[in-house]
Design an enzyme around this catalytic site. Sequence first.
Site, PDB file in Angstrom:
ATOM      1  N   ASP A   1       0.859  -1.181   0.000  1.00  0.00           N
ATOM      2  CA  ASP A   1       0.000   0.000   0.000  1.00  0.00           C
ATOM      3  C   ASP A   1       0.901   1.238   0.000  1.00  0.00           C
ATOM      4  O   ASP A   1       2.127   1.130   0.010  1.00  0.00           O
ATOM      5  CB  ASP A   1      -0.960  -0.033   1.177  1.00  0.00           C
ATOM      6  CG  ASP A   1      -0.259   0.117   2.508  1.00  0.00           C
ATOM      7  OD1 ASP A   1       0.983   0.238   2.527  1.00  0.00           O
ATOM      8  OD2 ASP A   1      -0.935   0.109   3.541  1.00  0.00           O
ATOM      9  N   SER A   2       0.290   2.404   0.004  1.00  0.00           N
ATOM     10  CA  SER A   2       1.065   3.632  -0.200  1.00  0.00           C
ATOM     11  C   SER A   2       1.501   4.284   1.094  1.00  0.00           C
ATOM     12  O   SER A   2       2.325   5.186   1.089  1.00  0.00           O
ATOM     13  CB  SER A   2       0.214   4.639  -0.961  1.00  0.00           C
ATOM     14  OG  SER A   2      -0.851   5.092  -0.123  1.00  0.00           O
TER      15      SER A   2
ATOM     16  N   GLY B   1      -0.708   5.931   2.935  1.00  0.00           N
ATOM     17  CA  GLY B   1      -1.715   6.950   3.227  1.00  0.00           C
ATOM     18  C   GLY B   1      -2.667   6.553   4.345  1.00  0.00           C
ATOM     19  O   GLY B   1      -2.921   7.335   5.257  1.00  0.00           O
ATOM     20  N   PHE B   2      -3.149   5.322   4.287  1.00  0.00           N
ATOM     21  CA  PHE B   2      -4.142   4.905   5.276  1.00  0.00           C
ATOM     22  C   PHE B   2      -3.555   4.857   6.684  1.00  0.00           C
ATOM     23  O   PHE B   2      -4.189   5.269   7.651  1.00  0.00           O
ATOM     24  CB  PHE B   2      -4.737   3.545   4.907  1.00  0.00           C
ATOM     25  CG  PHE B   2      -5.828   3.127   5.845  1.00  0.00           C
ATOM     26  CD1 PHE B   2      -7.093   3.686   5.741  1.00  0.00           C
ATOM     27  CD2 PHE B   2      -5.590   2.213   6.863  1.00  0.00           C
ATOM     28  CE1 PHE B   2      -8.109   3.328   6.624  1.00  0.00           C
ATOM     29  CE2 PHE B   2      -6.604   1.856   7.755  1.00  0.00           C
ATOM     30  CZ  PHE B   2      -7.859   2.411   7.632  1.00  0.00           C
TER      31      PHE B   2
ATOM     32  N   GLN C   1     -11.275   7.365  -5.120  1.00  0.00           N
ATOM     33  CA  GLN C   1     -11.866   7.780  -3.852  1.00  0.00           C
ATOM     34  C   GLN C   1     -13.234   8.405  -4.123  1.00  0.00           C
ATOM     35  O   GLN C   1     -13.795   8.193  -5.204  1.00  0.00           O
ATOM     36  CB  GLN C   1     -10.929   8.784  -3.155  1.00  0.00           C
ATOM     37  CG  GLN C   1      -9.585   8.195  -2.726  1.00  0.00           C
ATOM     38  CD  GLN C   1      -9.714   7.274  -1.519  1.00  0.00           C
ATOM     39  OE1 GLN C   1     -10.794   7.138  -0.919  1.00  0.00           O
ATOM     40  NE2 GLN C   1      -8.613   6.600  -1.165  1.00  0.00           N
TER      41      GLN C   1
ATOM     42  N   GLY D   1     -11.062   3.892   0.360  1.00  0.00           N
ATOM     43  CA  GLY D   1     -11.857   4.727   1.244  1.00  0.00           C
ATOM     44  C   GLY D   1     -13.149   4.094   1.706  1.00  0.00           C
ATOM     45  O   GLY D   1     -14.014   4.780   2.254  1.00  0.00           O
TER      46      GLY D   1
ATOM     47  N   CYS E   1      -6.660 -27.575   6.586  1.00  0.00           N
ATOM     48  CA  CYS E   1      -5.663 -26.777   7.310  1.00  0.00           C
ATOM     49  C   CYS E   1      -5.196 -27.485   8.583  1.00  0.00           C
ATOM     50  O   CYS E   1      -5.864 -28.388   9.089  1.00  0.00           O
ATOM     51  CB  CYS E   1      -6.214 -25.389   7.623  1.00  0.00           C
ATOM     52  SG  CYS E   1      -7.137 -25.277   9.164  1.00  0.00           S
TER      53      CYS E   1
ATOM     54  N   CYS F   1      -7.630 -27.788  11.515  1.00  0.00           N
ATOM     55  CA  CYS F   1      -8.697 -28.779  11.356  1.00  0.00           C
ATOM     56  C   CYS F   1      -8.186 -30.215  11.468  1.00  0.00           C
ATOM     57  O   CYS F   1      -8.946 -31.163  11.283  1.00  0.00           O
ATOM     58  CB  CYS F   1      -9.475 -28.518  10.072  1.00  0.00           C
ATOM     59  SG  CYS F   1     -10.499 -27.020  10.226  1.00  0.00           S
TER      60      CYS F   1
ATOM     61  N   HIS G   1      -6.505 -21.236   9.973  1.00  0.00           N
ATOM     62  CA  HIS G   1      -7.823 -21.699   9.503  1.00  0.00           C
ATOM     63  C   HIS G   1      -8.550 -20.594   8.741  1.00  0.00           C
ATOM     64  O   HIS G   1      -9.099 -20.827   7.658  1.00  0.00           O
ATOM     65  CB  HIS G   1      -8.703 -22.190  10.657  1.00  0.00           C
ATOM     66  CG  HIS G   1     -10.086 -22.504  10.175  1.00  0.00           C
ATOM     67  ND1 HIS G   1     -10.386 -23.675   9.512  1.00  0.00           N
ATOM     68  CD2 HIS G   1     -11.234 -21.772  10.173  1.00  0.00           C
ATOM     69  CE1 HIS G   1     -11.654 -23.652   9.137  1.00  0.00           C
ATOM     70  NE2 HIS G   1     -12.192 -22.510   9.526  1.00  0.00           N
TER      71      HIS G   1
END
Lengths: 371, 371
Positions: free
Chosen positions: A94-95, A97-98, A190, A217, A307, A310, A335
């Site tokens: 990701d950039s 920003g978030f 956005q 967003g 998995c 399980c 899982h």
Amino acid sequence: MSNMPFHFDLLHSDRDARRGCLHTPHGTVETPAFMPVGTQGTIKGVDIGRVAETGAQMVLANTYHLHLRPGDEVVAQLGDLHGFMNWSKPILTDSGGFQVFSLADRSKVDEQGVKFRSHIDGSLVDLTPERSMAIQENLGADLIMAFDHVIALPNTPEAVADATWRSVRWAERCQKAHSRSDQLLLGIVQGGLDHALRRECADAMVAMDFGAYAVGGLSVGEPPEEMYAAIEATTPHLPNERLRYLMGVGKPEDLLEAVRRGIDLFDCVMPTRNGRNALVFTDDGPRRLKNAQYTLQSEPLEADCPCPACQHSRGYLRHLFQAKEMLGPVLASIHNLTYYQRLLAEAREAIEADAFEEFHARKQAGWDQGR
Amino acid sequence: MSNMPFHFDLLHSDRDARRGCLHTPHGTVETPAFMPVGTQGTIKGVDIGRVAETGAQMVLANTYHLHLRPGDEVVAQLGDLHGFMNWSKPILTDSGGFQVFSLADRSKVDEQGVKFRSHIDGSLVDLTPERSMAIQENLGADLIMAFDHVIALPNTPEAVADATWRSVRWAERCQKAHSRSDQLLLGIVQGGLDHALRRECADAMVAMDFGAYAVGGLSVGEPPEEMYAAIEATTPHLPNERLRYLMGVGKPEDLLEAVRRGIDLFDCVMPTRNGRNALVFTDDGPRRLKNAQYTLQSEPLEADCPCPACQHSRGYLRHLFQAKEMLGPVLASIHNLTYYQRLLAEAREAIEADAFEEFHARKQAGWDQGR
């Protein structure tokens, strides 16, 4: 197939649901696909061999976190993210920003970029579109994201529009600054919950001709129906032959609702975060493993799940959480990651068979029954 | 080979070092062997498939912990410890004596047994030799331990002798109470650091004809030389054709010193506990992964180690600990468990080749060099 390093093949459509194939320098991703989140260069608690065994084809890592620690130059020297994580398949970053929006102290946004204080040591950090590109080039992911201005929702129409158009201007600067041809830069649409603004933003992004597009967003607290409507207001305005990535979403039912609206790629912390908190996903809805009803249950979470969790009884898994053993979060995370991968694999099959709506209805009925 | 459910084959001796093979209803253990500790029915942070991949042949679980939580009847209903842990190979349970001594609140010992308050909820629990046998029969391990009276060292000669002879009387009660022929009951030789008392206790235990013997009450803070001397004062008085288990020991060098003195079996929390604290074992001595020197090191911990941690760089492992990521403890634990298994496998080869002393000197030189 093209000989470009990146190519998205749209193999089949079932109404708006899409079955595709993304080719990257580190291999191929069958879509719709789900990326486990490796925030700090690790999918929390799960060794990378086990991540591969869940069926994951691509993972996500966070620019903000890795820039602050250990530093993107350190990651570059240790073989970029592929070598660092020992993951030879595709990666997306990701950039930043978030995380600046959600984690940093006292962030200050102006047209140039964002100044903020690190959540780790309070040091002053300056992030701009150009800086985000340089960091993401150091990290060396296959897919990288334009740096955007993320704001809280709900907000005033003026604030949403202001952040949206700033994100468009920043996306242009990202395109100019980005230099590695072995990385695909995605533009982010956005526009909050404003459908007209979503469309205008999509049109502006498409005019810039990105190799793939993200819907950003969303999943920031709005009701699911409004999120689905915002997706529906966006995807028709994105080119059919380009990959579409819905950022940070979501629950199993959100994934199917979004696939139904033409989304190809997802990421979310939910499988691992919920797993750490003893909540596991199944076809009968989520189960809270700490509930006393599981104490003596000798059957696995899901009889047909391959998995490692399980391989054990529900009673054993409950015991691990009751005894505060690390293996509880580890197994529940594995899982859940496996559940998400199996869900998307089934969705791909259903689309190929022109049976996505029936598949969706069947899954939703199972989840509803477990409520 | 005998058709008894349990049989120890002494295959070869190199001076006092022994190469053997323990046959159990759940398979064979090549000795000298090391058991990872699964206190609460889980080797902390390591899924059971990864435990098997380290080379472990037998694991240990704790009677005290599993009796209190989830309860030995719960474990029995979930398929005994083999089903509960999903481990089909041999398992050993301790008697609970040590944890009552180290964990319980306000324990009170008399000839009948020990009354104590649970460290979990303060409830009153009564543990006797007969009760320990019943719990261990519910847990269903292959090897089970006599219930003993553990005391702190140093202590008065009277207190050490009193606890030692009480442990002998309790061992007799354990023999009488134990009824499952598919479990091998081990007698424990106590006696603190008093060599004469060790010998007397060994003689008394051997007179009771246990199927295998443990050396207990060591590694409780005494200098290594005194521990080695106490082992040396014990093993010559145990029958050659029976397995010898040194409880709760220890560092890699302790293991080789004990093998040299005729010990066949070990358990210790050190590989996992130290791993959780970022300390990893190597042939060049222990490394503290948090040290800044590892930040940019792209080589693995050990070039020839096949474990999942050694698929990563030292820099990555350090990052995991700096970032407080769960995967750091997980991977360091797996590496350390693998290190212990490889060390014992090499020791077995060296004994077979009548070259244990040279092997021991070479390993010790590597460890000393790294200090």
